[in-house]
Design a protein around this motif. Structure first.
Motif, PDB file in Angstrom:
ATOM      1  N   SER A   9       0.815  -1.216   0.000  1.00  0.00           N
ATOM      2  CA  SER A   9       0.000   0.000   0.000  1.00  0.00           C
ATOM      3  C   SER A   9       0.847   1.264   0.000  1.00  0.00           C
ATOM      4  O   SER A   9       0.356   2.342  -0.327  1.00  0.00           O
ATOM      5  CB  SER A   9      -0.928   0.003   1.224  1.00  0.00           C
ATOM      6  N   ASP A  10       2.135   1.114   0.373  1.00  0.00           N
ATOM      7  CA  ASP A  10       3.004   2.283   0.412  1.00  0.00           C
ATOM      8  C   ASP A  10       3.782   2.484  -0.890  1.00  0.00           C
ATOM      9  O   ASP A  10       4.525   3.453  -1.039  1.00  0.00           O
ATOM     10  CB  ASP A  10       3.998   2.178   1.571  1.00  0.00           C
ATOM     11  N   PHE A  11       3.593   1.555  -1.854  1.00  0.00           N
ATOM     12  CA  PHE A  11       4.292   1.704  -3.127  1.00  0.00           C
ATOM     13  C   PHE A  11       3.552   2.711  -3.998  1.00  0.00           C
ATOM     14  O   PHE A  11       2.316   2.796  -3.969  1.00  0.00           O
ATOM     15  CB  PHE A  11       4.395   0.348  -3.837  1.00  0.00           C
ATOM     16  N   ILE A  12       4.305   3.442  -4.801  1.00  0.00           N
ATOM     17  CA  ILE A  12       3.748   4.543  -5.581  1.00  0.00           C
ATOM     18  C   ILE A  12       2.604   4.114  -6.499  1.00  0.00           C
ATOM     19  O   ILE A  12       1.666   4.879  -6.738  1.00  0.00           O
ATOM     20  CB  ILE A  12       4.871   5.235  -6.392  1.00  0.00           C
ATOM     21  N   SER A  13       2.628   2.871  -6.993  1.00  0.00           N
ATOM     22  CA  SER A  13       1.588   2.400  -7.914  1.00  0.00           C
ATOM     23  C   SER A  13       0.207   2.418  -7.272  1.00  0.00           C
ATOM     24  O   SER A  13      -0.802   2.614  -7.964  1.00  0.00           O
ATOM     25  CB  SER A  13       1.916   0.985  -8.396  1.00  0.00           C
ATOM     26  N   LYS A  14       0.165   2.188  -5.959  1.00  0.00           N
ATOM     27  CA  LYS A  14      -1.127   2.140  -5.265  1.00  0.00           C
ATOM     28  C   LYS A  14      -1.879   3.449  -5.443  1.00  0.00           C
ATOM     29  O   LYS A  14      -3.065   3.472  -5.812  1.00  0.00           O
ATOM     30  CB  LYS A  14      -0.892   1.859  -3.772  1.00  0.00           C
ATOM     31  N   GLU A  15      -1.188   4.550  -5.208  1.00  0.00           N
ATOM     32  CA  GLU A  15      -1.831   5.868  -5.322  1.00  0.00           C
ATOM     33  C   GLU A  15      -2.075   6.234  -6.786  1.00  0.00           C
ATOM     34  O   GLU A  15      -3.113   6.827  -7.118  1.00  0.00           O
ATOM     35  CB  GLU A  15      -0.966   6.937  -4.659  1.00  0.00           C
TER      36      GLU A  15
END
Length: 382
Positions: free
Chosen positions: A163-169
């Motif tokens: 959830s903290d990886f850039i792809s999530k956002e």
């Protein structure tokens, strides 16, 4: 359409082709409404497509059988967990009746995903510090490409991103994002750029493309900038103190020069007094001489007065002889004062130049300080 007696040849063809299809493929033969045979690529398979699977009457394969025509359909992710392009070819018996279908399911890739294997290796070598590229679907890493200079070992194909990886956002917002990550996570400062991948048909987000670049140079630049700012601030303070000292020296030299000028004036006054004493001595000598002449004329009665006249002449001679000594002393004083005056004027000029030079240095230091601050701002923006 495929005839029943051609099925074995089709199977052999499918086995050879399975690993040659870019992105992978799943082949299957359906008889009636049931999957009877499956062949998958090593790089791609679908658990839902297995021998014994029953198909819905609205499925691509059964529709192809029913309508007795080749049929292709884009299947959304919601159906099988992955976007697919399914093509079914009817299988007919000797009487021409459709008794089954030969189907192939190919993962429907975004154009960036299709071209990843071609452009990623080239792009990886275009960055002098190295770069790491990865492409995701909505949950997992699907493709990765590292460079000789830089790699992120913790990111591997098939792993789910957190959830903290850039792809999530990026996927949730549908907007590109730039993110700076400190050295704690990947062992070196990293800048990541994430872009959403949007399906050209449905306009839905289907994944993300991420570029990660090491930012060691940026970190060094920021540290250097901070150290430079700190050093320049210290130098600037020292220069300000030097400027204050130079100003005080200039004031002292100015006062000294004024004092020397006053001494010169006093020396000139002494010379005037010496000249006055010499004049008085000359006149006194003349008075003594005249008194001696008059005493001689008076005879015995003026003998006492003659003694006084002689004493007056002696005093006049002594006073007159003192004048050259005073003159010599005042000349020495004037000579010394003149030398000191020249030195004082030279020192005064030097102190003025020092004060001016110090002001220029202070201005230069302020300019460098401003440049250092701008450098810090640039480093923070990188």
């Amino acid at each position: 359409m495929i005839k029943v007696n051609q099925i074995d040849s089709v199977k052999e063809f499918a086995k050879v082709q399975a690993n040659l299809v870019s992105g992978g493929v799943v082949y299957g033969i359906i008889e009636g409404d049931t999957m009877k045979w499956v062949q998958s690529s090593d790089s791609f398979s679908l658990d839902v497509f297995h021998v014994g699977k029953k198909f819905d009457s609205n499925s691509t394969s059964l529709t192809s059988i029913r309508e007795k025509r080749v049929l292709s359909q884009k299947v959304p992710r919601s159906a099988y967990g992955v976007r697919l392009l399914i093509t079914s070819i009817p299988i007919v018996d000797e009487q021409g009746k459709a008794v089954g279908a030969f189907s192939m399911a190919i993962p429907r890739l975004h154009p960036v995903a299709k071209a990843f294997g071609n452009f990623a290796p080239i792009l990886a070598e275009m960055f002098s510090e190295g770069v790491f590229l990865c492409l995701t679907d909505l949950q997992k890493f699907q493709y990765v490409q590292s460079s000789k200079q830089f790699d992120i070992d913790s990111i591997t194909i098939g792993d789910e991103f957190g959830s903290d990886f850039i792809s999530k956002e990026v996927i949730s917002t549908g907007k590109a994002k730039v993110e700076k990550i400190d050295a704690v996570k990947y062992g070196t400062p990293v800048m990541m750029l994430g872009y959403p991948l949007i399906d050209e048909d449905s306009n839905e987000i289907v994944g993300s493309f991420v570029i990660a670049m090491p930012k060691e140079t940026e970190a060094e630049l920021r540290n250097m900038s901070g150290n430079l700012t700190e050093s320049i601030t210290g130098i600037s303070s020292a220069i300000e103190e030097l400027a204050a000292s130079a100003s005080q020296i200039h004031n002292n030299e100015q006062e000294l020069n004024n004092d020397i000028s006053q001494i010169t004036e006093l020396s000139e006054e002494i010379n005037k007094i010496s000249s006055f004493i010499e004049d008085i001595a000359n006149e006194t000598k003349m008075l003594g001489l005249n008194a001696a002449i008059e005493a001689a004329r008076a005879g015995q009665a003026g003998s006492g007065f003659g003694v006084v006249a002689n004493q007056i002449r002696k005093l006049s001679e002594q006073a007159k002889s003192t004048v050259p000594k005073i003159k010599k002393l005042t000349d020495n004083i004037e000579e010394k004062v003149d030398g000191s005056s020249k030195k004082s004027k030279g020192s005064l000029a030097s102190s003025q130049e020092q004060a001016a030079a110090t002001e220029e240095i202070t201005a230069s230091i302020e300019e460098i300080t401003t440049m250092s601050e701008k450098l810090s701002e640039i480093a923070l923006k990188l």
